[in-house]
Structure formats: structure tokens, C-alpha cells
Design an enzyme around this catalytic site. Structure first.
Site, PDB file in Angstrom:
ATOM      1  N   ARG A   1       0.855  -1.186   0.000  1.00 20.86           N
ATOM      2  CA  ARG A   1       0.000   0.000   0.000  1.00 20.86           C
ATOM      3  C   ARG A   1       0.891   1.236   0.000  1.00 20.86           C
ATOM      4  O   ARG A   1       1.897   1.285   0.709  1.00 20.86           O
ATOM      5  CB  ARG A   1      -0.890   0.000   1.252  1.00 20.86           C
ATOM      6  CG  ARG A   1      -1.916   1.096   1.249  1.00 20.86           C
ATOM      7  CD  ARG A   1      -2.744   1.097   2.530  1.00 20.86           C
ATOM      8  NE  ARG A   1      -2.168   1.948   3.549  1.00 20.86           N
ATOM      9  CZ  ARG A   1      -2.829   2.415   4.604  1.00 20.86           C
ATOM     10  NH1 ARG A   1      -4.109   2.067   4.792  1.00 20.86           N
ATOM     11  NH2 ARG A   1      -2.255   3.189   5.492  1.00 20.86           N
TER      12      ARG A   1
ATOM     13  N   TYR B   1      -2.526  10.969   6.641  1.00 20.89           N
ATOM     14  CA  TYR B   1      -2.902   9.635   7.056  1.00 20.89           C
ATOM     15  C   TYR B   1      -1.917   8.580   6.546  1.00 20.89           C
ATOM     16  O   TYR B   1      -1.551   8.587   5.386  1.00 20.89           O
ATOM     17  CB  TYR B   1      -4.293   9.342   6.491  1.00 20.89           C
ATOM     18  CG  TYR B   1      -4.646   7.887   6.493  1.00 20.89           C
ATOM     19  CD1 TYR B   1      -5.011   7.272   7.673  1.00 20.89           C
ATOM     20  CD2 TYR B   1      -4.590   7.134   5.336  1.00 20.89           C
ATOM     21  CE1 TYR B   1      -5.320   5.941   7.697  1.00 20.89           C
ATOM     22  CE2 TYR B   1      -4.902   5.794   5.345  1.00 20.89           C
ATOM     23  CZ  TYR B   1      -5.258   5.205   6.530  1.00 20.89           C
ATOM     24  OH  TYR B   1      -5.551   3.888   6.545  1.00 20.89           O
TER      25      TYR B   1
ATOM     26  N   ASP C   1      -5.251   3.857  -0.023  1.00 19.13           N
ATOM     27  CA  ASP C   1      -6.406   4.074   0.850  1.00 19.13           C
ATOM     28  C   ASP C   1      -6.818   5.543   0.808  1.00 19.13           C
ATOM     29  O   ASP C   1      -6.039   6.425   1.185  1.00 19.13           O
ATOM     30  CB  ASP C   1      -6.013   3.666   2.291  1.00 19.13           C
ATOM     31  CG  ASP C   1      -7.210   3.569   3.222  1.00 19.13           C
ATOM     32  OD1 ASP C   1      -8.306   4.032   2.845  1.00 19.13           O
ATOM     33  OD2 ASP C   1      -7.049   3.017   4.328  1.00 19.13           O
TER      34      ASP C   1
ATOM     35  N   HIS D   1      -9.333   6.688   2.544  1.00 21.26           N
ATOM     36  CA  HIS D   1      -9.833   6.952   3.898  1.00 21.26           C
ATOM     37  C   HIS D   1     -11.055   7.862   3.954  1.00 21.26           C
ATOM     38  O   HIS D   1     -11.094   8.816   4.736  1.00 21.26           O
ATOM     39  CB  HIS D   1      -8.700   7.479   4.790  1.00 21.26           C
ATOM     40  CG  HIS D   1      -8.667   6.774   6.099  1.00 21.26           C
ATOM     41  ND1 HIS D   1      -9.079   7.345   7.267  1.00 21.26           N
ATOM     42  CD2 HIS D   1      -8.320   5.510   6.423  1.00 21.26           C
ATOM     43  CE1 HIS D   1      -8.965   6.469   8.263  1.00 21.26           C
ATOM     44  NE2 HIS D   1      -8.511   5.343   7.768  1.00 21.26           N
TER      45      HIS D   1
ATOM     46  N   GLU E   1      -9.051   2.061  -1.935  1.00 24.18           N
ATOM     47  CA  GLU E   1      -9.871   1.735  -0.763  1.00 24.18           C
ATOM     48  C   GLU E   1     -10.612   2.954  -0.233  1.00 24.18           C
ATOM     49  O   GLU E   1     -10.084   4.067  -0.263  1.00 24.18           O
ATOM     50  CB  GLU E   1      -8.920   1.191   0.310  1.00 24.18           C
ATOM     51  CG  GLU E   1      -9.602   0.873   1.625  1.00 24.18           C
ATOM     52  CD  GLU E   1      -8.589   0.531   2.709  1.00 24.18           C
ATOM     53  OE1 GLU E   1      -7.422   0.247   2.384  1.00 24.18           O
ATOM     54  OE2 GLU E   1      -8.990   0.550   3.879  1.00 24.18           O
TER      55      GLU E   1
ATOM     56  N   GLU F   1     -14.181  -1.418   5.914  1.00 17.29           N
ATOM     57  CA  GLU F   1     -13.526  -1.639   7.219  1.00 17.29           C
ATOM     58  C   GLU F   1     -14.366  -1.097   8.371  1.00 17.29           C
ATOM     59  O   GLU F   1     -14.182  -1.532   9.502  1.00 17.29           O
ATOM     60  CB  GLU F   1     -12.102  -1.066   7.246  1.00 17.29           C
ATOM     61  CG  GLU F   1     -12.023   0.436   7.216  1.00 17.29           C
ATOM     62  CD  GLU F   1     -10.590   0.963   7.271  1.00 17.29           C
ATOM     63  OE1 GLU F   1      -9.728   0.413   6.574  1.00 17.29           O
ATOM     64  OE2 GLU F   1     -10.349   1.929   8.005  1.00 17.29           O
TER      65      GLU F   1
ATOM     66  N   ARG G   1     -13.756  -5.286   2.767  1.00 17.50           N
ATOM     67  CA  ARG G   1     -12.665  -4.911   3.681  1.00 17.50           C
ATOM     68  C   ARG G   1     -12.897  -5.282   5.143  1.00 17.50           C
ATOM     69  O   ARG G   1     -12.065  -5.006   6.009  1.00 17.50           O
ATOM     70  CB  ARG G   1     -12.451  -3.392   3.583  1.00 17.50           C
ATOM     71  CG  ARG G   1     -11.676  -2.974   2.385  1.00 17.50           C
ATOM     72  CD  ARG G   1     -10.216  -3.355   2.491  1.00 17.50           C
ATOM     73  NE  ARG G   1      -9.493  -2.501   3.420  1.00 17.50           N
ATOM     74  CZ  ARG G   1      -8.506  -2.912   4.200  1.00 17.50           C
ATOM     75  NH1 ARG G   1      -8.132  -4.179   4.205  1.00 17.50           N
ATOM     76  NH2 ARG G   1      -7.883  -2.072   5.003  1.00 17.50           N
TER      77      ARG G   1
ATOM     78  N   HIS H   1      -9.490  -6.392   6.713  1.00 19.08           N
ATOM     79  CA  HIS H   1      -8.809  -5.333   7.453  1.00 19.08           C
ATOM     80  C   HIS H   1      -7.798  -5.960   8.426  1.00 19.08           C
ATOM     81  O   HIS H   1      -8.161  -6.847   9.189  1.00 19.08           O
ATOM     82  CB  HIS H   1      -9.894  -4.572   8.230  1.00 19.08           C
ATOM     83  CG  HIS H   1      -9.498  -3.234   8.740  1.00 19.08           C
ATOM     84  ND1 HIS H   1     -10.095  -2.670   9.843  1.00 19.08           N
ATOM     85  CD2 HIS H   1      -8.589  -2.346   8.298  1.00 19.08           C
ATOM     86  CE1 HIS H   1      -9.555  -1.487  10.064  1.00 19.08           C
ATOM     87  NE2 HIS H   1      -8.656  -1.256   9.139  1.00 19.08           N
TER      88      HIS H   1
ATOM     89  N   ASP I   1      -4.542  -2.453  15.016  1.00 15.94           N
ATOM     90  CA  ASP I   1      -5.620  -2.415  16.023  1.00 15.94           C
ATOM     91  C   ASP I   1      -6.499  -3.667  15.958  1.00 15.94           C
ATOM     92  O   ASP I   1      -7.376  -3.857  16.810  1.00 15.94           O
ATOM     93  CB  ASP I   1      -6.455  -1.122  15.959  1.00 15.94           C
ATOM     94  CG  ASP I   1      -6.901  -0.705  14.574  1.00 15.94           C
ATOM     95  OD1 ASP I   1      -6.073  -0.149  13.828  1.00 15.94           O
ATOM     96  OD2 ASP I   1      -8.075  -0.942  14.242  1.00 15.94           O
TER      97      ASP I   1
ATOM     98  N   GLU J   1      -4.552  -7.715   4.614  1.00 12.60           N
ATOM     99  CA  GLU J   1      -3.709  -6.632   5.121  1.00 12.60           C
ATOM    100  C   GLU J   1      -2.922  -7.154   6.318  1.00 12.60           C
ATOM    101  O   GLU J   1      -3.460  -7.847   7.170  1.00 12.60           O
ATOM    102  CB  GLU J   1      -4.603  -5.462   5.557  1.00 12.60           C
ATOM    103  CG  GLU J   1      -3.835  -4.257   6.053  1.00 12.60           C
ATOM    104  CD  GLU J   1      -4.763  -3.102   6.447  1.00 12.60           C
ATOM    105  OE1 GLU J   1      -5.969  -3.358   6.673  1.00 12.60           O
ATOM    106  OE2 GLU J   1      -4.288  -1.967   6.531  1.00 12.60           O
TER     107      GLU J   1
ATOM    108  N   TRP K   1     -12.326  11.736   8.201  1.00  9.82           N
ATOM    109  CA  TRP K   1     -11.004  11.177   8.466  1.00  9.82           C
ATOM    110  C   TRP K   1     -10.973   9.725   8.076  1.00  9.82           C
ATOM    111  O   TRP K   1     -11.867   8.974   8.435  1.00  9.82           O
ATOM    112  CB  TRP K   1     -10.643  11.301   9.952  1.00  9.82           C
ATOM    113  CG  TRP K   1      -9.275  10.797  10.136  1.00  9.82           C
ATOM    114  CD1 TRP K   1      -8.123  11.471   9.843  1.00  9.82           C
ATOM    115  CD2 TRP K   1      -8.874   9.489  10.571  1.00  9.82           C
ATOM    116  NE1 TRP K   1      -7.045  10.655  10.070  1.00  9.82           N
ATOM    117  CE2 TRP K   1      -7.468   9.432  10.522  1.00  9.82           C
ATOM    118  CE3 TRP K   1      -9.583   8.362  11.003  1.00  9.82           C
ATOM    119  CZ2 TRP K   1      -6.738   8.314  10.881  1.00  9.82           C
ATOM    120  CZ3 TRP K   1      -8.863   7.240  11.353  1.00  9.82           C
ATOM    121  CH2 TRP K   1      -7.441   7.224  11.307  1.00  9.82           C
TER     122      TRP K   1
END
Ligand code: CS2
Ligand code: MG
Length: 412
Positions: free
Chosen positions: A147, A159, A220, A222, A246, A272, A293, A322, A326, A349, A412
Site C-alpha cells: 500500500r 494519514y 487508501d 480513507h 480503498e 472496514e 474490507r 482489514h 488495532d 492486510e 477522516w
């Protein structure tokens, strides 16, 4: 086999993780990831206060029934908190069932459909040189798909850039790869879509010139563009043959993708922040995306995400689960078992967790030649070291947010 103990473990080795740990009267332990980045404690309360009391004494084998019971009896359906909580129960029960059967979980899901999972990592840099450097480092780590995120001229922050430093350090000294930062309030970042749209195609042109036509490249967006801006970006990236673009528009408005689709053949990935098959119904039926995702962790577990992916398979839409840091090692293991078993796997990912996280969660997956494999231990193949977890208490952390030059809050 009855569930006779349920604990919600909150730990923050390199970042915050919420894990549900179930134990049965036959001594099997099952783990489920319930981490909702930046809103972790809401899921802790949902589980501790409302779900754990309902689990004690239940038959650990009845996974589908437990799923339906938790989903329907709550009356308040869907949403990230509910679906992360149900996912944790679901994955912990699959872990237990596979341990009881003495098999790695993917065997119970139909067995392996492939020898390994192609994974992509996150290269980023403020300048082209930094970016190239980051791509090379990822290639040296074995990544076969990458990515690409870069700084935009005129903007202070962007980001995905923070991920670079921790990819190299990866020693747990920094918070982690991902943009969430420990602290009492979210960091403010700046954004300008017109500069971004001008800049990104030049970056992909440079990357293609440097690394050639073969390397699968992803990007991405976002959720930051309007439909027409996303259409424009998709079109301008066509010469660089992206694996996917994405989250080009905000996920709440699936119809927006119709307009994007009319204008570009750049493949689209989304989901996601989706939680259920109903979030996907229209965009799968109308074939508005190419990759799903969702993470197991945020989409009601293996039981529910498998239904989404089965539905997607009818339209040749593939998985692209995803997998930022996290998603805990438990959530990643669940993704790997599911990805190995389904026919319509696309890509996974994969960002490496920090060293403290790896010590807290003992894992048996393998990473070789750009491919992941969940390993052959019975169950998920992850053990949670409770003593280690106890060393790292929860710390407040927030994802950042964007403002435009005139102060307007932006997606965001
Ligand atoms: C992301 C994430 O991995 C991705 O594609 O968009 O980095 C996302 O920002 C975080 O998971 C938010 O929790
Ligand atoms: Mg994303």
C-alpha cells in the site's frame, strides 16, 4: 461442554486490546478479539455488563444459536460496539470447538483452499525518496504487495505516514504503527482534497517507474472524497494498474459508489467500518465493489463475515480483510483461518504488531515469502499470557481527525 468462566481482558502492550477469554467445564480456553480502536471501553462494558452473565452455563458447541441469541435478543441490532462484542464471543467459541476437535480452526471451516495468504504491508513517506525507501524495506521483509501513502505538498500531516517509523522501530517504544495516539484528546490534522488529487497520480507514476509493472500496489482514500472526486482519482490512477483503491468515499452512502463505478475501472475496496451483511447488501448486489474490507473482529465474527463473503462470492467479489495493528493477534488469527478456507480470498492486510504485543499474545502463524499461514495448532493458535497482559493497563488513546484550511471538520 458448558461455558463456565468468561473474562474480559484489557491490555495495552503497544496499544489497547480487548480480549474475551472463555473457559469450559472440559478445560478448553477460547479467545476472541473485541478491540474497537479509540472506543475500547464501550465494548468492554457491553461484554462485561450485558453479555458475560448470559454466557455462563451455555453449551459452548452451539455457535450459530449463540450468535442469533445475542444478536436478536438485544433488540438493538448492528453497530460497531454490538458487532465487536458478538464477534469476540463467536471467535472464542470457534477457538474452543477447534481445540475440542484437536484441529486448526480452518479445518472446521472446510479445510485449506490454498497454501498461504498473500498479504500487503504499508509503505509511506513524506517525500518520494522516503517512500521508495519504505517500499524497499517492505520488499526486504518479504512483502509482495504494498500500500502506498504519501505526504501531500502544503499539508503538515497525512494519514498513514506515522506507520513508517514504527515499521522500522517495531520495538514497542512508540505507540504502534497506527495513527491512534495515547492522550486525552484526538490530534488535529490538516486536509486539502484538491492538492491530494493533483499529487497522488504523480506518486504512482514515480512508483511504477521505479518498481516496474508487476508489484501489486494499493491505496487508501480513507473516506475523504466526494463521489465525483473519487471518480476522478480512480480514472487518473488507471494507467498505474492499482490492485485496489480503498474507501474512496464515506461508507455511509453506498449509492455514491454507483457514480464512481460509472467512471473508472480502478478496482474498489470498502467496508472496514461496516458491521453486517446488511451494510453490504446493495453494494454487493449492484457489484459496486471488488473487495470486502471487513475484519472478523468488527463484523460479528467468523459466523457472520463468512455469510458476507459467501454472498460476495456469487458476484466474484473477494475478501480483503482489514488487518492494521488495532486488530489484535487473536483477530488476525481468525482472519487467517477464514481466509485460508474460503474460495474467494483476495488479499490480507498485514502490519506487524510490536514486540510487547507478541509477548503478550503467543502466536503460531507463519510469515514467509510474503505469505501468511495460520499454523497447525488446534484452535486459533494464539495464547494470551495473563501475567504479561496485566503489566500493561489500559491507556486512553484517540484516532486523529481532520480540519480543512478554513477550520471545517472533514472526514477522516
Ligand atoms: C486503515 C486503518 O488499515 C487501514 O486500511 O484504514 O489504518 C484505520 O485507520 C484504523 O484501523 C482505524 O482504527
Ligand atoms: Mg483503510
Amino acid at each position: 461442554m458448558r461455558i463456565d468462566r468468561a473474562d474480559v481482558v484489557v491490555t495495552s502492550p503497544d496499544r489497547n486490546f480487548v480480549t474475551l477469554r472463555l473457559e469450559t467445564d472440559e478445560g478448553h480456553i477460547g479467545l476472541g478479539d473485541a478491540t474497537l480502536n479509540g472506543r475500547e471501553l464501550a465494548v468492554v462494558s457491553y461484554l462485561r455488563d450485558h453479555v458475560v452473565p448470559l454466557l455462563l452455563g451455555r453449551d459452548a458447541h452451539n455457535i450459530e444459536d449463540t450468535w442469533q441469541f445475542l444478536y436478536r435478543s438485544a433488540y438493538w441490532r448492528r453497530g460497531p460496539v454490538t458487532m465487536a462484542a458478538i464477534a469476540a464471543v463467536d471467535v472464542a467459541l470457534w477457538d474452543i470447538k477447534a481445540k475440542a476437535a484437536g484441529m486448526p480452526l480452518y479445518q472446521l471451516l472446510g479445510g485449506a483452499s490454498r497454501t498461504g495468504l498473500l498479504a500487503y504491508g504499508h509503505a509511506s513517506g513524506k517525500s518520494t525518496e522516503e517512500l521508495f525507501d519504505s517500499v524497499r524495506k517492505h520488499q526486504a521483509e518479504g512483502y509482495k504487495a504494498i500500500r502506498i501513502q504519501t505526504g501531500v505538498p502544503g499539508l503538515k500531516s497525512i494519514y498513514g505516514i506515522a506507520s513508517n517509523a514504527t515499521f522500522e522501530a517495531n520495538k514497542g517504544s512508540r505507540y504502534d504503527h497506527e495513527p491512534a495516539q495515547r492522550g486525552a484528546s484526538p490530534a488535529e490534522e490538516d486536509w486539502d482534497t484538491r492538492s491530494y488529487l493533483r499529487h497522488v497520480p504523480t506518486v504512482f507514476e514515480a512508483v511504477r517507474n521505479e518498481f516496474g509493472p508487476e508489484l501489486p500496489l494499493l491505496h487508501d482514500g480513507h473516506h475523504r472524497m466526494t463521489p465525483i472526486q473519487a471518480a476522478k482519482l480512480g480514472k487518473s490512477l488507471e494507467p498505474y494498474d492499482l490492485f485496489w483503491l480503498e474507501d474512496c468515499t464515506p461508507a455511509e452512502n453506498p449509492e455514491a459508489l454507483r457514480l464512481v463505478r460509472q467512471h473508472t475501472t480502478t478496482p474498489l475496496a470498502i467496508g472496514e467500518i461496516f458491521n453486517t451483511v446488511w451494510d453490504y447488501q446493495q453494494i454487493i448486489r449492484e457489484q459496486l465493489i471488488d473487495y470486502v474490507r471487513s475484519a472478523v473482529t468488527h463484523t460479528g465474527g467468523i459466523t457472520h463475515l463468512r455469510k458476507v463473503l459467501d454472498y460476495a462470492s456469487q458476484y466474484q467479489i473477494k475478501s480483503g480483510m482489514h488487518g492494521p495493528t488495532d486488530i489484535s493477534p487473536v483477530g488476525m488469527a481468525a482472519a487467517m483461518h477464514l481466509g485460508l478456507s474460503i474460495h474467494n480470498f483476495g488479499i490480507q492486510e498485514y502490519m506487524k504488531h510490536g514486540a510487547k504485543t507478541d509477548q503478550t499474545f503467543r502466536q503460531s502463524f507463519t510469515w514467509q515469502d510474503g505469505m501468511l499461514h495460520p499454523g497447525t495448532q488446534p484452535g486459533l493458535g494464539v495464547e494470551l499470557d495473563i501475567d504479561e497482559a496485566g503489566k500493561y493497563p489500559y491507556q486512553q488513546a484517540y484516532l486523529p481527525y481532520n480540519r480543512l484550511a478554513d477550520g471545517t471538520v472533514h472526514d477522516w
